[in-house]
Scaffold this motif. Structure first.
Motif, mmCIF file in Angstrom:
data_model
loop_
_atom_site.group_PDB
_atom_site.id
_atom_site.type_symbol
_atom_site.label_atom_id
_atom_site.label_comp_id
_atom_site.label_asym_id
_atom_site.label_seq_id
_atom_site.Cartn_x
_atom_site.Cartn_y
_atom_site.Cartn_z
ATOM 1 N N LYS A 144 -4.727 5.569 -4.460
ATOM 2 C CA LYS A 144 -3.787 4.472 -4.214
ATOM 3 C C LYS A 144 -2.646 4.478 -5.224
ATOM 4 C CE LYS A 144 -5.428 0.447 -2.887
ATOM 5 N NZ LYS A 144 -6.254 -0.783 -2.812
ATOM 6 N N ASP A 165 1.504 3.736 2.577
ATOM 7 C CA ASP A 165 1.780 2.313 2.819
ATOM 8 C C ASP A 165 1.566 1.960 4.289
ATOM 9 O OD1 ASP A 165 2.383 1.935 0.154
ATOM 10 O OD2 ASP A 165 4.525 2.275 0.430
ATOM 11 N N GLU A 166 1.962 2.874 5.165
ATOM 12 C CA GLU A 166 1.749 2.654 6.601
ATOM 13 C C GLU A 166 0.261 2.579 6.912
ATOM 14 O OE1 GLU A 166 2.068 5.412 10.531
ATOM 15 O OE2 GLU A 166 3.826 5.404 9.222
ATOM 16 N N PHE A 173 -2.253 1.538 4.980
ATOM 17 C CA PHE A 173 -2.884 0.292 4.567
ATOM 18 C C PHE A 173 -2.333 -0.925 5.319
ATOM 19 C CE2 PHE A 173 -3.923 2.934 0.802
ATOM 20 C CZ PHE A 173 -5.297 2.766 0.834
ATOM 21 N N CYS A 174 -1.181 -0.778 5.943
ATOM 22 C CA CYS A 174 -0.656 -1.855 6.792
ATOM 23 C C CYS A 174 -1.247 -1.815 8.199
ATOM 24 C CB CYS A 174 0.872 -1.759 6.887
ATOM 25 S SG CYS A 174 1.745 -2.227 5.391
ATOM 26 N N SER A 175 -1.863 -0.693 8.547
ATOM 27 C CA SER A 175 -2.331 -0.499 9.917
ATOM 28 C C SER A 175 -3.822 -0.760 10.099
ATOM 29 C CB SER A 175 -2.029 0.933 10.380
ATOM 30 O OG SER A 175 -0.644 1.177 10.374
ATOM 31 N N PHE A 177 -7.168 -2.742 9.597
ATOM 32 C CA PHE A 177 -7.679 -4.078 9.282
ATOM 33 C C PHE A 177 -9.039 -4.290 9.952
ATOM 34 C CE2 PHE A 177 -3.539 -4.916 7.721
ATOM 35 C CZ PHE A 177 -3.560 -6.124 7.021
ATOM 36 N N GLN A 194 -1.035 -4.422 14.172
ATOM 37 C CA GLN A 194 -0.049 -5.249 14.876
ATOM 38 C C GLN A 194 -0.287 -5.244 16.382
ATOM 39 O OE1 GLN A 194 3.868 -3.969 13.678
ATOM 40 N NE2 GLN A 194 3.811 -5.159 11.790
ATOM 41 N N ALA A 229 -7.448 -6.580 5.112
ATOM 42 C CA ALA A 229 -7.033 -5.179 5.021
ATOM 43 C C ALA A 229 -8.216 -4.336 4.576
ATOM 44 C CB ALA A 229 -5.879 -5.038 4.040
#
Length: 314
Positions: free
Chosen positions: A201, A222-223, A225-227, A229, A268, A286
């Motif tokens: 990380k 970053d993508e 960890f945003c994706s 969940f 999303q 997350a």
């Protein structure tokens, strides 16, 4: 998965290796120039084999490997190796009777870009005495010496196989800082493997997941960890079949009271899908790197390896 494109530092094109107890590939993977890429996966995934092929220490049975624009095995690669630094997972046994300073002299003779003052500075920063025999050093001290030796000729490409193995917490923080500084010039590339979640990380720009000789995915960090969940989803009369079509879902577990725990790699899209389906997202969180790795492995039915992935160290 990212659509990002760039010049590649290393290209593995349809490579495969077959041994009695291990099969790698066929694998196609491009490592972008100017960034840090971390390969993550259970032991025996093929991570070290990729490193060895990039260094021409192992040959693919099929496919080709290109490093810094030169196809490996196509001719004399001494000039190419001038631009590469390497720290193997396990130190070479035949070097154990050398002092660190002896190996530094050898490196100084071989690498045209060898910087003695940089090497001495690295020894000071890492608090290393290189007058000891490498074989007499503690694991952590030898690791620090190997790092200093690999960095001292300012390589364009740095290959690090479990670089923090044996390092204490203070030395680990120093290593992280040194690698960030190494990348400051902007035209350097690091390819690394690590079992340390926080290390990946802090350092990686891109993450590659591997298992059983295959690449499961290549992601911008970053993508990623945003994706990924975990959702707790509820609805009147809901059952697992109602959630099977949630975008990116890799696992569904009953959580009681018309509620299910669902993991997804398309957060999303999954939330929008729940809204359209009239389902309520009770809570979400997350996922950490080890959880994402386990979810990917679970999704392709590798339960034992998924349990190993959960053992990635925080």
């Amino acid at each position: 998965m990212s659509d990002w494109k760039a010049e590649t530092a290393i290209s593995f094109e349809n490579v495969s290796v077959r041994k009695s107890d291990f099969v790698l590939g066929p694998t196609t993977l491009d490592i972008p120039s100017g960034y840090i890429t971390a390969i993550v996966g259970p032991n025996g995934s093929g991570k070290s084999t990729l490193f060895r092929m990039a260094l021409d220490l192992a040959k693919p049975d099929h496919g080709k490997v290109t490093v810094l624009g030169q196809e490996i095995g196509s001719g004399d690669d001494d000039a190419l190796k001038q631009h590469i630094g390497y720290v193997p997972e396990e130190p070479y046994a035949h070097e154990s009777r050398l002092k660190g300073s002896d190996k530094a002299k050898i490196n100084g003779f071989w690498y045209k870009g060898w910087d003695l003052f940089r090497y001495q500075e690295l020894l000071r920063i890492l608090q290393v005495n290189d007058h000891q025999l490498l074989g007499d050093m503690s694991k952590g001290m030898r690791r620090k010496t190997e790092l200093a030796l690999a960095l001292a000729h300012n390589p364009e490409l740095l290959l690090l196989d479990e670089p923090s193995s044996g390092l204490d917490p203070l030395a680990w923080k120093i290593m992280i800082d040194l690698l960030h500084r190494h990348m400051d010039q902007g035209d350097r590339t690091i390819l690394m493997t690590s079992h340390i979640v926080d290390e990946v990380k802090r350092l990686a720009d891109f993450i590659v997941f591997m298992a059983q000789g295959k690449v499961l995915g290549f992601y911008e960090k970053d993508e990623l960890f945003c994706s990924w969940f975990t959702y707790y989803v509820s609805g009147e009369g809901i059952d697992a079949r109602d959630l099977a079509d949630m975008p990116g879902q890799t696992g569904i577990e009953f959580a009681g009271m018309h509620t299910f725990r669902v993991t997804t790699g398309k957060a999303q899209d999954a939330e929008a899908w729940c809204t359209d389906a009239g389902l309520t997202v009770v809570s979400k969180s997350a996922m950490e790197l080890d959880e994402i790795m386990a979810a990917l492995l679970h999704g392709i039915g590798l339960e034992t390896k998924a349990n190993e992935a959960r053992g990635l160290r925080r």
